[in-house]
Write a protein that holds these residues in place. Structure first.
Motif, PDB file in Angstrom:
ATOM      1  N   GLU A   1      -9.175 -30.950 -63.013  1.00 43.53           N
ATOM      2  CA  GLU A   1      -7.701 -31.031 -62.356  1.00 43.53           C
ATOM      3  C   GLU A   1      -7.928 -31.474 -61.098  1.00 43.53           C
ATOM      4  O   GLU A   1      -8.517 -30.524 -60.211  1.00 43.53           O
ATOM      5  CB  GLU A   1      -6.852 -29.825 -62.666  1.00 43.53           C
ATOM      6  CG  GLU A   1      -5.277 -30.371 -62.559  1.00 43.53           C
ATOM      7  CD  GLU A   1      -4.465 -29.102 -63.115  1.00 43.53           C
ATOM      8  OE1 GLU A   1      -4.813 -28.508 -63.858  1.00 43.53           O
ATOM      9  OE2 GLU A   1      -3.382 -29.146 -62.269  1.00 43.53           O
ATOM     10  N   GLY A   2      -7.163 -32.424 -60.503  1.00 44.57           N
ATOM     11  CA  GLY A   2      -7.453 -32.729 -58.957  1.00 44.57           C
ATOM     12  C   GLY A   2      -8.572 -33.420 -58.365  1.00 44.57           C
ATOM     13  O   GLY A   2      -8.714 -33.469 -57.347  1.00 44.57           O
ATOM     14  N   PHE A   3      -9.501 -33.722 -59.270  1.00 42.94           N
ATOM     15  CA  PHE A   3     -10.829 -34.096 -58.875  1.00 42.94           C
ATOM     16  C   PHE A   3     -11.070 -35.581 -59.528  1.00 42.94           C
ATOM     17  O   PHE A   3     -10.563 -35.649 -60.568  1.00 42.94           O
ATOM     18  CB  PHE A   3     -11.887 -33.176 -59.472  1.00 42.94           C
ATOM     19  CG  PHE A   3     -13.247 -33.657 -59.230  1.00 42.94           C
ATOM     20  CD1 PHE A   3     -14.001 -33.563 -57.907  1.00 42.94           C
ATOM     21  CD2 PHE A   3     -14.107 -34.282 -59.972  1.00 42.94           C
ATOM     22  CE1 PHE A   3     -15.199 -33.957 -57.446  1.00 42.94           C
ATOM     23  CE2 PHE A   3     -15.335 -34.808 -59.908  1.00 42.94           C
ATOM     24  CZ  PHE A   3     -16.057 -34.702 -58.516  1.00 42.94           C
ATOM     25  N   SER A   4     -11.768 -36.418 -58.776  1.00 40.70           N
ATOM     26  CA  SER A   4     -12.345 -37.589 -59.197  1.00 40.70           C
ATOM     27  C   SER A   4     -13.502 -37.933 -58.693  1.00 40.70           C
ATOM     28  O   SER A   4     -13.682 -37.419 -57.361  1.00 40.70           O
ATOM     29  CB  SER A   4     -11.066 -38.718 -59.232  1.00 40.70           C
ATOM     30  OG  SER A   4     -10.954 -38.950 -57.704  1.00 40.70           O
ATOM     31  N   LEU A   5     -14.251 -38.517 -59.184  1.00 40.48           N
ATOM     32  CA  LEU A   5     -15.773 -38.910 -58.491  1.00 40.48           C
ATOM     33  C   LEU A   5     -15.445 -39.860 -57.418  1.00 40.48           C
ATOM     34  O   LEU A   5     -16.314 -39.342 -56.625  1.00 40.48           O
ATOM     35  CB  LEU A   5     -16.621 -39.734 -59.631  1.00 40.48           C
ATOM     36  CG  LEU A   5     -17.123 -38.854 -60.605  1.00 40.48           C
ATOM     37  CD1 LEU A   5     -17.930 -39.871 -61.614  1.00 40.48           C
ATOM     38  CD2 LEU A   5     -18.320 -37.954 -59.973  1.00 40.48           C
ATOM     39  N   ASP A   6     -14.406 -40.630 -57.123  1.00 39.86           N
ATOM     40  CA  ASP A   6     -14.523 -41.265 -55.806  1.00 39.86           C
ATOM     41  C   ASP A   6     -14.202 -40.262 -54.795  1.00 39.86           C
ATOM     42  O   ASP A   6     -14.340 -40.719 -53.431  1.00 39.86           O
ATOM     43  CB  ASP A   6     -13.438 -42.536 -56.157  1.00 39.86           C
ATOM     44  CG  ASP A   6     -12.082 -42.058 -56.328  1.00 39.86           C
ATOM     45  OD1 ASP A   6     -11.635 -40.770 -56.103  1.00 39.86           O
ATOM     46  OD2 ASP A   6     -11.361 -42.789 -56.691  1.00 39.86           O
ATOM     47  N   MET A   7     -13.925 -39.183 -54.975  1.00 44.55           N
ATOM     48  CA  MET A   7     -13.805 -38.001 -53.725  1.00 44.55           C
ATOM     49  C   MET A   7     -15.088 -37.591 -53.200  1.00 44.55           C
ATOM     50  O   MET A   7     -15.091 -36.896 -52.037  1.00 44.55           O
ATOM     51  CB  MET A   7     -12.962 -36.790 -54.160  1.00 44.55           C
ATOM     52  CG  MET A   7     -11.579 -36.898 -54.615  1.00 44.55           C
ATOM     53  SD  MET A   7     -10.908 -35.546 -55.404  1.00 44.55           S
ATOM     54  CE  MET A   7      -9.263 -35.920 -55.433  1.00 44.55           C
ATOM     55  N   VAL A   8     -16.202 -37.871 -53.752  1.00 40.83           N
ATOM     56  CA  VAL A   8     -17.502 -37.283 -53.515  1.00 40.83           C
ATOM     57  C   VAL A   8     -17.876 -37.752 -52.305  1.00 40.83           C
ATOM     58  O   VAL A   8     -17.806 -39.227 -52.191  1.00 40.83           O
ATOM     59  CB  VAL A   8     -18.434 -37.278 -54.730  1.00 40.83           C
ATOM     60  CG1 VAL A   8     -19.727 -36.903 -54.406  1.00 40.83           C
ATOM     61  CG2 VAL A   8     -17.997 -36.685 -56.084  1.00 40.83           C
ATOM     62  N   GLY A   9     -18.408 -37.001 -51.381  1.00 38.85           N
ATOM     63  CA  GLY A   9     -19.105 -37.413 -50.251  1.00 38.85           C
ATOM     64  C   GLY A   9     -17.825 -37.336 -49.057  1.00 38.85           C
ATOM     65  O   GLY A   9     -18.355 -37.662 -47.866  1.00 38.85           O
ATOM     66  N   GLN A  10     -16.678 -37.030 -49.338  1.00 37.96           N
ATOM     67  CA  GLN A  10     -15.674 -36.934 -48.254  1.00 37.96           C
ATOM     68  C   GLN A  10     -15.303 -35.357 -48.135  1.00 37.96           C
ATOM     69  O   GLN A  10     -15.181 -34.995 -49.436  1.00 37.96           O
ATOM     70  CB  GLN A  10     -14.617 -37.902 -48.251  1.00 37.96           C
ATOM     71  CG  GLN A  10     -14.882 -39.335 -48.639  1.00 37.96           C
ATOM     72  CD  GLN A  10     -13.712 -40.032 -49.366  1.00 37.96           C
ATOM     73  OE1 GLN A  10     -12.790 -39.958 -49.246  1.00 37.96           O
ATOM     74  NE2 GLN A  10     -14.040 -40.762 -50.580  1.00 37.96           N
ATOM     75  N   ASP A  11     -14.753 -34.949 -47.086  1.00 36.78           N
ATOM     76  CA  ASP A  11     -13.886 -33.772 -47.007  1.00 36.78           C
ATOM     77  C   ASP A  11     -14.756 -32.619 -47.655  1.00 36.78           C
ATOM     78  O   ASP A  11     -14.168 -31.603 -48.267  1.00 36.78           O
ATOM     79  CB  ASP A  11     -12.623 -33.682 -47.595  1.00 36.78           C
ATOM     80  CG  ASP A  11     -11.826 -34.859 -46.976  1.00 36.78           C
ATOM     81  OD1 ASP A  11     -11.843 -34.999 -46.014  1.00 36.78           O
ATOM     82  OD2 ASP A  11     -10.899 -35.613 -47.662  1.00 36.78           O
ATOM     83  N   GLY A  12     -16.080 -32.527 -47.342  1.00 32.25           N
ATOM     84  CA  GLY A  12     -16.967 -31.441 -47.952  1.00 32.25           C
ATOM     85  C   GLY A  12     -16.917 -31.300 -49.508  1.00 32.25           C
ATOM     86  O   GLY A  12     -17.314 -30.521 -50.101  1.00 32.25           O
ATOM     87  N   ILE A  13     -16.418 -32.505 -50.194  1.00 32.75           N
ATOM     88  CA  ILE A  13     -16.676 -32.362 -51.832  1.00 32.75           C
ATOM     89  C   ILE A  13     -17.977 -32.968 -52.331  1.00 32.75           C
ATOM     90  O   ILE A  13     -18.340 -34.087 -51.955  1.00 32.75           O
ATOM     91  CB  ILE A  13     -15.609 -33.119 -52.279  1.00 32.75           C
ATOM     92  CG1 ILE A  13     -14.083 -32.477 -51.863  1.00 32.75           C
ATOM     93  CG2 ILE A  13     -15.542 -33.154 -53.708  1.00 32.75           C
ATOM     94  CD1 ILE A  13     -12.923 -33.130 -52.269  1.00 32.75           C
TER      95      ILE A  13
END
Ligand SMILES: Cc1cc2nc3c(=O)[nH]c(=O)nc-3n(C[C@H](O)[C@H](O)[C@H](O)COP(=O)(O)OP(=O)(O)OC[C@H]3O[C@@H](n4cnc5c(N)ncnc54)[C@H](O)[C@@H]3O)c2cc1C
Length: 179
Positions: free
Chosen positions: A151-163
């Protein structure tokens, strides 16, 4: 010296594959294992760690078998290396090689995805429409990662904001290090 390996039976086949594995663990430095004569048509779905390793074992042990591997990805991923990429110790390409680098020349590799298995007819349909028949089938397609279930996660977040998330592949492992 050769034995014969005739009527297809699951028990006989598993015994052969496990026997080959045991040789691999216990037999370093000893004579080559005895080969088994067969005209079995063996189909392996997935050319990852398990599929590629078993193809090598079976080629070593079988004399005359037709072995076909099916994998939609041409590249082989050395997954434990993802940890080193995500830790900044190795570049993304460290984990990537060609699947053919790991296969004996007498194994046939089909670059396609298995779409359907019909165990009664002993046939596998590939996504591209080809239908392959088999005497013995090995399903070694690994795990399907379901990142959307987080929940709240998707792969396109990886690499930003410490994710970070390193399981999805070498590029995501590299983005994890960037993050
Ligand atoms: C970050 C990370 C670190 C790890 N560290 C370690 C470690 O230190 N030690 C250790 O022992 N293990 C480690 N592992 C686990 C190890 O990598 C796996 O257990 C191993 O790769 C599993 O092998 P497999 O052949 O079952 O699956 P995979 O290696 O994933 O191979 C499956 C193959 O099947 C193919 N495939 C999927 N669906 C289809 C289809 N429909 N048709 C055709 N082909 C298909 C895929 O393209 C893939 O090539 C680690 C894994 C990760 C992700």
């Amino acid at each position: 010296m050769t034995d014969t390996f005739g009527t297809p039976s699951r028990r006989g086949f598993l015994g052969l594959a496990l026997g080959a594995g045991a040789f691999g663990l216990a037999g370093a430095g000893k004579a080559a294992p005895r080969q088994v004569k067969t005209n079995a048509n063996i189909l392996i779905l997935g050319a990852g760690a398990a599929g590629a390793a078993l193809a090598n074992r079976l080629i070593e042990r079988l004399d005359g078998a037709a072995i076909t591997l099916v994998d939609g990805r041409r590249e082989h991923w050395y997954q434990p290396g993802f940890s080193l990429i995500a830790a900044g110790l190795k570049p993304a390409r460290y984990s990537v090689s060609q699947t053919t680098d790991w296969l004996p020349s007498d194994v046939t590799l089909k670059q396609d995805w298995a779409a359907n298995i019909d165990p009664e007819a002993r046939k596998v349909a590939l996504a591209g429409g080809e239908v392959l028949s088999y005497d013995y089938l090995i399903v070694a397609t690994g795990l399907s990662l379901d990142h959307d279930a987080i929940e709240g996660f998707s792969l396109d977040m990886v690499g930003q904001d410490g994710i970070g998330a390193l399981y999805a592949g070498p590029d995501y492992a590299a983005k994890t290090w960037q993050a």
